[in-house]
Design a protein around this motif. Structure first.
Motif, PDB file in Angstrom:
ATOM      1  N   SER A  43       0.836  -1.191   0.000  1.00  0.00           N
ATOM      2  CA  SER A  43       0.000   0.000   0.000  1.00  0.00           C
ATOM      3  C   SER A  43       0.872   1.243   0.000  1.00  0.00           C
ATOM      4  O   SER A  43       2.046   1.213   0.375  1.00  0.00           O
ATOM      5  CB  SER A  43      -0.930   0.007   1.227  1.00  0.00           C
ATOM      6  N   SER A  97      -4.071   0.504  -1.740  1.00  0.00           N
ATOM      7  CA  SER A  97      -3.479  -0.823  -1.601  1.00  0.00           C
ATOM      8  C   SER A  97      -3.652  -1.621  -2.880  1.00  0.00           C
ATOM      9  O   SER A  97      -4.539  -1.356  -3.685  1.00  0.00           O
ATOM     10  CB  SER A  97      -4.116  -1.572  -0.421  1.00  0.00           C
ATOM     11  N   GLN A 123     -10.556   3.774  -4.052  1.00  0.00           N
ATOM     12  CA  GLN A 123     -11.012   2.946  -2.938  1.00  0.00           C
ATOM     13  C   GLN A 123      -9.821   2.307  -2.238  1.00  0.00           C
ATOM     14  O   GLN A 123      -8.837   1.921  -2.869  1.00  0.00           O
ATOM     15  CB  GLN A 123     -11.986   1.876  -3.414  1.00  0.00           C
ATOM     16  N   SER A 124      -9.890   2.221  -0.944  1.00  0.00           N
ATOM     17  CA  SER A 124      -8.871   1.514  -0.177  1.00  0.00           C
ATOM     18  C   SER A 124      -9.283   0.059  -0.049  1.00  0.00           C
ATOM     19  O   SER A 124     -10.413  -0.317  -0.364  1.00  0.00           O
ATOM     20  CB  SER A 124      -8.707   2.151   1.207  1.00  0.00           C
ATOM     21  N   GLY A 125      -8.371  -0.783   0.404  1.00  0.00           N
ATOM     22  CA  GLY A 125      -8.706  -2.187   0.618  1.00  0.00           C
ATOM     23  C   GLY A 125      -8.507  -3.075  -0.582  1.00  0.00           C
ATOM     24  O   GLY A 125      -8.741  -4.286  -0.505  1.00  0.00           O
ATOM     25  N   GLN A 165      -7.007  -7.417  -1.441  1.00  0.00           N
ATOM     26  CA  GLN A 165      -7.459  -8.515  -0.585  1.00  0.00           C
ATOM     27  C   GLN A 165      -7.812  -9.729  -1.443  1.00  0.00           C
ATOM     28  O   GLN A 165      -8.453  -9.609  -2.494  1.00  0.00           O
ATOM     29  CB  GLN A 165      -8.671  -8.085   0.230  1.00  0.00           C
ATOM     30  N   TYR A 215     -20.121  -3.821  -3.535  1.00  0.00           N
ATOM     31  CA  TYR A 215     -18.965  -4.647  -3.148  1.00  0.00           C
ATOM     32  C   TYR A 215     -19.122  -6.019  -3.809  1.00  0.00           C
ATOM     33  O   TYR A 215     -19.990  -6.796  -3.422  1.00  0.00           O
ATOM     34  CB  TYR A 215     -18.909  -4.765  -1.629  1.00  0.00           C
ATOM     35  N   ASP A 256     -19.244  -8.196   2.799  1.00  0.00           N
ATOM     36  CA  ASP A 256     -18.199  -9.222   2.760  1.00  0.00           C
ATOM     37  C   ASP A 256     -18.714 -10.454   2.022  1.00  0.00           C
ATOM     38  O   ASP A 256     -19.921 -10.689   1.933  1.00  0.00           O
ATOM     39  CB  ASP A 256     -17.772  -9.610   4.183  1.00  0.00           C
TER      40      ASP A 256
END
Length: 360
Positions: free
Chosen positions: A72, A87, A113-115, A118, A143, A167
């Protein structure tokens, strides 16, 4: 020198391949750092790549031939206020020495956007990973789950379900195991699955915030595992949620100790937990693995030993140990031989003689 104690680690983020044939780690020197691949059988470096920019947060394997770099950098985006943590994840093929950035230029990807980076699943047959990210759906951001090729970064949207999704849990084929929803407007938290082909709600609660964190699936696939953070409840609690939405009594409990972290594989299968404390303790769903890790940790009396990585068959376990006149270093434990091999020091200029004992 005293300055050595304030330096970044020279060897960092080490991981072992699922087949136990390679180690991957970050090596720092001066102002540069890079990914290095170590061939265990031949005892030599076999590949690597320079890390151009950003902070490497994690190194892990996706199958025996691909190393995932999660990094990141704090940045800003034109048209958006403020700065954010940008990231990303890269995939390095140890056979071709090719490094690609995953999800770059993915279709409909929401900007700023962050994240990102993953990974929630890996398909061993197709060498693809499953990555959640916000995607543009009209004027909204949903999402969703992308399916991404580890060698050419070809990405396509795989799962989408609305703007309440927070999620996803998927299996090694990309099929949905569970979906987590939270509606701020309705103050409604739900967990859904797709076992019968259609979405069905297995758990529902009216609340102004998610009541717990969904971690992953049990090893036998019979249910889900969730966690309540001690900041929210005063104590940490790990529990299971059955296929019918029934919440179990706490699991992984130890008198006088909190759950510090939950150990999962790349497909978010929950394996066990690490307990808090100066000297880490571990407990797994597999009692034999609990015993094996306890045997390995016992080889570091008075030291802190952290389990970092493992092979698919759990026959080789990678630890970081430090304390009790032991400089921070990486160790590889062989369960069948019951041997512990020191692999590398974490800091070049800190030796065992430079570390004092810790008394409690």
């Amino acid at each position: 020198p005293l300055s050595a104690y304030g330096e970044l680690p020279n060897v960092d983020r080490m991981a072992i391949a699922p087949d136990g044939k390679h180690l991957a780690y970050i090596l720092r020197g001066g102002d540069s750092e890079g990914l290095f691949i170590f061939d265990i059988e031949n005892g030599k470096i076999s590949g690597g790549a320079k890390v151009e920019k950003g902070k490497v947060r994690r190194v892990r394997f996706a199958g025996p031939d691909h190393v995932i770099l999660q990094a990141s950098v704090t940045t800003s985006q034109y048209g958006f206020k403020g700065r954010f943590e940008n990231s990303s994840a890269g995939s390095y093929n140890i056979k071709t020495n090719n490094l690609v950035t995953l999800l770059r230029n993915a279709p409909a990807l929401w900007k700023a956007q962050s994240g990102l980076g993953q990974i929630i699943g890996y398909n061993a047959q197709t060498n693809e990973v499953y990555m959640p990210a916000y995607a543009e759906e009209g004027s909204y951001a949903w999402y969703e789950v992308y399916k991404v090729d580890l060698d050419n970064n070809m990405a396509r949207q795989l799962h989408k379900a609305g703007d309440d999704v927070i999620d996803w849990i998927v299996d090694g084929n990309g099929d949905v195991v569970a979906r987590e929803d939270f509606s701020v407007d309705e103050e409604l938290y739900q967990i859904k699955d797709k076992r019968g082909g259609d979405w069905r709600t297995i758990y529902s609660k009216v609340t102004d915030e998610p009541p717990f964190s969904l971690i992953g699936a049990k090893p036998d696939g019979s249910g889900l595992v969730a966690f309540v953070d001690p900041e929210d409840s005063g104590f940490s609690t790990v529990f299971e949620i059955s296929a019918n939405g029934e919440r179990s009594a706490p699991v992984f409990t130890r008198p006088g100790a909190e759950v510090d972290s939950i150990l999962t594989d790349i497909n978010r299968t929950v394996l066990g937990v690490q307990y808090s404390g100066l000297y880490s303790g571990y407990e797994f769903y597999d009692p034999a693995l609990t015993s094996a890790v306890a045997d390995a940790v016992a080889l570091f009396p008075g030291s802190s030993a952290t389990l970092l990585s493992w092979t698919d068959d759990f026959q080789k376990l990678l630890f970081l140990a430090e304390g009790a006149r032991r400089a921070p270093a990486y160790y590889l434990y062989d369960r069948s031989k019951r041997t512990m091999l020191r692999i590398a020091k974490k800091y070049d200029q800190i030796d065992d003689k430079d570390v004092g004992e810790v008394f409690t």
